[in-house]
Every structure is written in C-alpha cells, then in structure tokens.
Design an enzyme around this catalytic site. Structure first.
Site, PDB file in Angstrom:
ATOM      1  N   ASN A   1     -11.190  53.647   3.734  1.00  0.00           N
ATOM      2  CA  ASN A   1     -10.779  54.955   3.234  1.00  0.00           C
ATOM      3  C   ASN A   1      -9.598  55.544   3.999  1.00  0.00           C
ATOM      4  O   ASN A   1      -8.869  56.365   3.476  1.00  0.00           O
ATOM      5  CB  ASN A   1     -11.952  55.941   3.257  1.00  0.00           C
ATOM      6  CG  ASN A   1     -12.692  55.962   4.561  1.00  0.00           C
ATOM      7  OD1 ASN A   1     -12.924  54.935   5.181  1.00  0.00           O
ATOM      8  ND2 ASN A   1     -13.078  57.140   5.005  1.00  0.00           N
TER       9      ASN A   1
ATOM     10  N   GLN B   1     -13.702  53.091  -2.314  1.00  0.00           N
ATOM     11  CA  GLN B   1     -12.242  53.222  -2.285  1.00  0.00           C
ATOM     12  C   GLN B   1     -11.561  52.069  -3.022  1.00  0.00           C
ATOM     13  O   GLN B   1     -10.331  51.952  -2.989  1.00  0.00           O
ATOM     14  CB  GLN B   1     -11.738  53.284  -0.830  1.00  0.00           C
ATOM     15  CG  GLN B   1     -12.258  54.456  -0.039  1.00  0.00           C
ATOM     16  CD  GLN B   1     -11.690  55.818  -0.476  1.00  0.00           C
ATOM     17  OE1 GLN B   1     -10.767  55.904  -1.275  1.00  0.00           O
ATOM     18  NE2 GLN B   1     -12.277  56.892   0.047  1.00  0.00           N
TER      19      GLN B   1
ATOM     20  N   ALA C   1     -18.145  58.510  -8.661  1.00  0.00           N
ATOM     21  CA  ALA C   1     -17.196  58.867  -9.727  1.00  0.00           C
ATOM     22  C   ALA C   1     -16.057  59.759  -9.245  1.00  0.00           C
ATOM     23  O   ALA C   1     -14.950  59.703  -9.774  1.00  0.00           O
ATOM     24  CB  ALA C   1     -17.952  59.577 -10.849  1.00  0.00           C
ATOM     25  N   HIS C   2     -16.336  60.572  -8.218  1.00  0.00           N
ATOM     26  CA  HIS C   2     -15.311  61.573  -7.859  1.00  0.00           C
ATOM     27  C   HIS C   2     -14.095  60.983  -7.166  1.00  0.00           C
ATOM     28  O   HIS C   2     -13.123  61.685  -6.895  1.00  0.00           O
ATOM     29  CB  HIS C   2     -15.922  62.693  -7.004  1.00  0.00           C
ATOM     30  CG  HIS C   2     -16.293  62.306  -5.607  1.00  0.00           C
ATOM     31  ND1 HIS C   2     -15.496  62.630  -4.530  1.00  0.00           N
ATOM     32  CD2 HIS C   2     -17.340  61.631  -5.102  1.00  0.00           C
ATOM     33  CE1 HIS C   2     -16.073  62.177  -3.424  1.00  0.00           C
ATOM     34  NE2 HIS C   2     -17.183  61.570  -3.747  1.00  0.00           N
TER      35      HIS C   2
ATOM     36  N   THR D   1     -34.678  63.408 -12.649  1.00  0.00           N
ATOM     37  CA  THR D   1     -34.041  63.631 -13.957  1.00  0.00           C
ATOM     38  C   THR D   1     -32.592  63.155 -13.944  1.00  0.00           C
ATOM     39  O   THR D   1     -31.854  63.423 -12.999  1.00  0.00           O
ATOM     40  CB  THR D   1     -34.099  65.137 -14.298  1.00  0.00           C
ATOM     41  OG1 THR D   1     -35.476  65.530 -14.281  1.00  0.00           O
ATOM     42  CG2 THR D   1     -33.502  65.426 -15.664  1.00  0.00           C
TER      43      THR D   1
ATOM     44  N   CYS E   1     -15.149  63.763   6.006  1.00  0.00           N
ATOM     45  CA  CYS E   1     -16.438  64.073   6.664  1.00  0.00           C
ATOM     46  C   CYS E   1     -16.273  64.211   8.170  1.00  0.00           C
ATOM     47  O   CYS E   1     -17.123  64.775   8.831  1.00  0.00           O
ATOM     48  CB  CYS E   1     -17.471  62.980   6.460  1.00  0.00           C
ATOM     49  SG  CYS E   1     -17.450  62.218   4.921  1.00  0.00           S
TER      50      CYS E   1
HETATM   51  N1  C6P Z   1     -14.816  59.409   1.970  1.00  0.00           N
HETATM   52  C1  C6P Z   1     -12.840  60.515   2.804  1.00  0.00           C
HETATM   53  O1  C6P Z   1     -12.181  61.545   3.033  1.00  0.00           O
HETATM   54  P1  C6P Z   1     -19.612  60.252  -1.172  1.00  0.00           P
HETATM   55  O2  C6P Z   1     -19.042  61.515  -0.630  1.00  0.00           O
HETATM   56  O3  C6P Z   1     -21.016  60.048  -0.742  1.00  0.00           O
HETATM   57  O4  C6P Z   1     -19.388  60.094  -2.613  1.00  0.00           O
HETATM   58  O5  C6P Z   1     -18.735  59.079  -0.503  1.00  0.00           O
HETATM   59  C2  C6P Z   1     -18.864  58.808   0.863  1.00  0.00           C
HETATM   60  C3  C6P Z   1     -17.952  57.701   1.245  1.00  0.00           C
HETATM   61  C4  C6P Z   1     -18.499  56.455   1.488  1.00  0.00           C
HETATM   62  N2  C6P Z   1     -17.720  55.402   1.792  1.00  0.00           N
HETATM   63  C5  C6P Z   1     -16.381  55.521   1.902  1.00  0.00           C
HETATM   64  C6  C6P Z   1     -15.557  54.318   2.224  1.00  0.00           C
HETATM   65  C7  C6P Z   1     -15.768  56.759   1.671  1.00  0.00           C
HETATM   66  O6  C6P Z   1     -14.446  56.862   1.741  1.00  0.00           O
HETATM   67  C8  C6P Z   1     -16.574  57.879   1.361  1.00  0.00           C
HETATM   68  C9  C6P Z   1     -15.964  59.230   1.210  1.00  0.00           C
HETATM   69  C10 C6P Z   1     -14.069  60.634   1.943  1.00  0.00           C
HETATM   70  O7  C6P Z   1     -12.508  59.422   3.229  1.00  0.00           O
HETATM   71  C11 C6P Z   1     -14.885  61.824   2.294  1.00  0.00           C
HETATM   72  S1  C6P Z   1     -15.634  61.687   3.859  1.00  0.00           S
END
Ligand code: C6P
Length: 400
Positions: A153, A181, A202-203, A239, A326
């Site tokens: 990431n 990623q 998805a985000h 759900t 994070c």
């Molecule tokens: N990385 C970043 O700024 P979530 O939030 O649970 O959907 O994804 C977490 C996550 C897990 N693995 C990797 C490799 C990621 O990059 C991320 C989210 C963001 O790099 C937010 S910390």
C-alpha cells in the site's frame, strides 16, 4: 483547486456505482433471508453482483467468495482461524508474514505470536520487495500459513505471490494474499496460482466503504469467527449488506473494464509527477516503476519532514499521505522506509501520492508546482537539511 491523491487510503465512489446502489436503501430494503416479496426483490441484483465478483477474480464455482465488512476483518479471520485450527490444536507451530504487511495482518500476527505461535517476518530488499527465496529460508513442514500481500500500500511494490504460493504448497502450508491494493490495478486470476485465501475491499476501487470479500479455495474453508445465522453458508453470519454488495459488484465490473486505462493512462500521469519531482535534488524513490502498481509513488525529500509537507500540500488543497492512513496518527517513520533500512531522518520524509482513474493532467501539473514550492520552503527553514548527508550516502538512489 482541490486534488485527491490519497487513493490507496480510499477512493471516491464512482457515480455509476452509487446509482446502482440507490434503490437498495429506500425502495428495495428487505432482508434477503426473509420469506416475502421485499426480500426476493433483492435477489436478482445480489446474484448479478456476486457473479461479477466471481468473474473479475476468475474464482471457480467450487470456491467461496464471502462478503465481509472490509479487508481488516478478512485478514483477521484468516490468521485467527488458522491459529485456532492448526496451531492451538498442535498440528503446526509456525506462520510467516512479511515485515511490510498492513497492520491488519502484522498486529494479528503479533497477537498470535503472544499466544505462543512462532512467527517469521520476511524482510524486503533495497527495492522494498519481498523475495520468494527468503520464504525458503524460514518455511518448514510445521508452517501452517504464509501471508504476503500482493501489492504494497505504501510503495505499490508488487510481490511475487505466485512463486510464494507454490513454495507454501510444497511444504503443505496454506497461502493467503492481501490483494486490497492489487484489485483494479493489475489482473487477478485466482485459478492462475491458486491462493487458499485472497482478501480485498470495495472502497479501494471506487466502490462503497464497509464491504469487502474473502475468496476461499475449495478445501481450505475456515472456522467461522462470527457464529450466528446461516448467511453465506453459515461461514459468515449477519444480515447481508445488500447495497454494499451491489455496489461492490458494479465497482468490480467497472474496474475490470478500466484496467488498461489504469495501467497506461494513470501510469502516464504518475510518471509525469515522478519525473518532475525527481528533478528536485536529494529526492528518492524506493521501488522501480516497472515493479509497482501504476497509480502509486512513494517519494522522499531529504530534509522535509513528511507531516510538514502534508501540511503545506493540504493548504494548497492537495491530499496525499505519509504512508498508510491507519498509521498516520503515530508519527512513526514510514514502515517500508524503515524496512529497507533508510536512515531515520530520511525515513520520516516519505510522501505517498496515489492516483486514480479520476485524476487529471491539470491536477498533476498543479501538484508538481505546489510540491516544488513546499520542498523549497520547508528546506529553507530546515536546520537538518543544511547538515544532512547528501546523495548516495543515504543508501537510497533515485530510481527511474
Ligand atoms: N490501507 C492505506 O492508507 P480496510 O480498511 O480494512 O478495507 O483495508 C485495510 C488494508 C489492508 N491491507 C492493505 C494492504 C491496505 O492498504 C489496507 C488499507 C489504507 O494504506 C488505510 S490504512
């Protein structure tokens, strides 16, 4: 001007995805597991969305794609479930992760370690890449799981997961890859190298927040961590998030169609930004361009504290980051910069720019100009910059 270059943290929901989701809030809001027309109204769209998700990662019908809230949840499930099934029962005693995994894997690995499991942390090379051969040095027939992300990431570095999955299989260990990623940025085909588990949200590709997926290969089913109803075959109770799943399906379909655009046009803009910023003296990039995802640039400006840089960029309307969102509040050095052994002062100067298919050339031109001005201003007031070792003494070289 407002410029969003933090797409590895999260992305804007594509308006077409939003439109697809809308009917499932006020109009078709039934619980899909109920036995009435409100429920069955949701079934066709759920079916289509699931088919799209299976298709984009080429998941076989025999495998599972389980819908979850996010990658953090899926990563936790994989590691903790393996701990319960394989480690706690005494069948195996070891798992392997890389040093640069996201906290959702690293912190979970540390937790499992505190419960008595042996954990090996694979290092990265000077390009920020985990080499498959390093896995051979630590894996044994007591290894239960190898968990290595597909794309990092922070740098966008693409790791040799195909090769690692093969090594894991030779030793009878399961293989998990955090592909959050990678989806929408490089082609994904789970039948190509057959990971046991693959996780994504998805985000990260213009879908909604709060919905993610865990692919599980047939025969590698996990102990449920959430016990309850029979949703998702009882493997993941709760759900179903109908609008989220519908949105994820649409976002995946669009991301698959836009993959060439991402790998060519987005890359051109990223390269334009990178070329221009590398003209600034004492500026470093860790991972070579052809070894990372097309949208990502992690770049270090000697003498410029990352947080100060973000402040200047933010004042100019530009959103970037010092690394993983994070970890942004702890003011620690960037994880990858530390892992490659960059000097402490340089490790604190890394800035991540992550583009998307919505990024424009005008935005990149504006960002180049604002970044150059910020580096100049911040270096002019940086006491450390005047005395800092320059150029190759840092152990980092500019890579083109
Ligand atoms: N990385 C970043 O700024 P979530 O939030 O649970 O959907 O994804 C977490 C996550 C897990 N693995 C990797 C490799 C990621 O990059 C991320 C989210 C963001 O790099 C937010 S910390």
């Amino acid at each position: 001007m407002r410029v969003y270059l933090d797409n590895n943290a999260t992305t804007m929901v594509d308006p077409d995805v939003m439109r697809e989701m809308e009917p499932f809030f006020v109009e078709k809001y039934g619980n899909p597991n109920s036995l009435h027309a409100f429920a069955s109204q949701t079934h066709p769209a759920l079916k289509v969305a699931m088919e799209k998700i299976y298709a984009v990662i080429n998941a076989p019908k025999s495998g599972w794609v389980l819908m979850r809230t996010c990658t953090t949840e899926s990563n936790n499930w994989v590691l903790k479930s393996i701990y319960l099934e394989e480690i706690l029962t005494g069948k195996k005693n070891h798992i392997v992760v890389s040093e640069v995994e996201h906290p959702s894997v690293l912190a979970t690995a540390k937790y499992i370690e505190s419960m008595g499991c042996k954990v090996s942390y694979l290092p990265v090379n000077s390009e920020g890449i985990v080499e498959a051969e390093r896995l051979r040095e630590v894996i044994t027939d007591k290894t239960a799981l190898v968990s290595v992300m597909w794309a990092n990431n922070e740098t966008g570095a693409i790791f040799p997961v195909e090769e690692m999955a093969q090594i894991a299989a030779e030793y009878g260990a399961k293989f998990h890859t955090d592909a959050v990623q990678a989806v929408g940025k490089i082609p994904i085909d789970v039948q190509d190298f057959e990971p046991d588990y693959l996780t994504f949200s998805a985000h990260k590709f213009h879908g909604p927040k709060g919905v993610g997926a865990l692919y599980i290969k047939k025969g590698s089913e996990l102990t449920p961590l959430l016990h309850g109803g029979s949703q998702m075959g009882g493997l993941r109770s709760g759900t179903l998030n109908v609008p989220g799943i519908v949105g994820m399906g649409k976002a995946m379909e669009i991301a698959a169609d836009a993959l060439d655009f991402e790998m060519v046009e987005v890359k051109e803009l990223r390269d334009m930004l990178e070329d221009a910023l590398l003209e600034i003296p004492d500026t470093f990039v860790v991972t070579p361009r052809n070894k990372r995802t097309a949208n990502t640039l992690l770049i270090a400006f000697r003498g410029v504290e990352g947080e100060a840089m973000l402040w200047d960029l933010n004042r100019a309307g530009i959103a970037a980051s010092t690394g993983s969102a994070c970890a942004s509040e702890d003011l620690e050095a960037n994880t990858v910069m530390e892992a490659i052994g960059a000097a402490e002062d340089l490790a604190h100067t890394a800035i991540r720019f992550s583009l998307s298919r919505f990024t424009t050339e005008e935005e990149i031109e504006y960002t180049i100009d604002a970044t150059k001005k910020a580096v100049e201003r911040l270096r002019s007031i940086s006491s450390s910059y005047a005395y800092a070792p320059k150029g190759h003494e840092s152990g980092l070289e500019a890579r083109h």
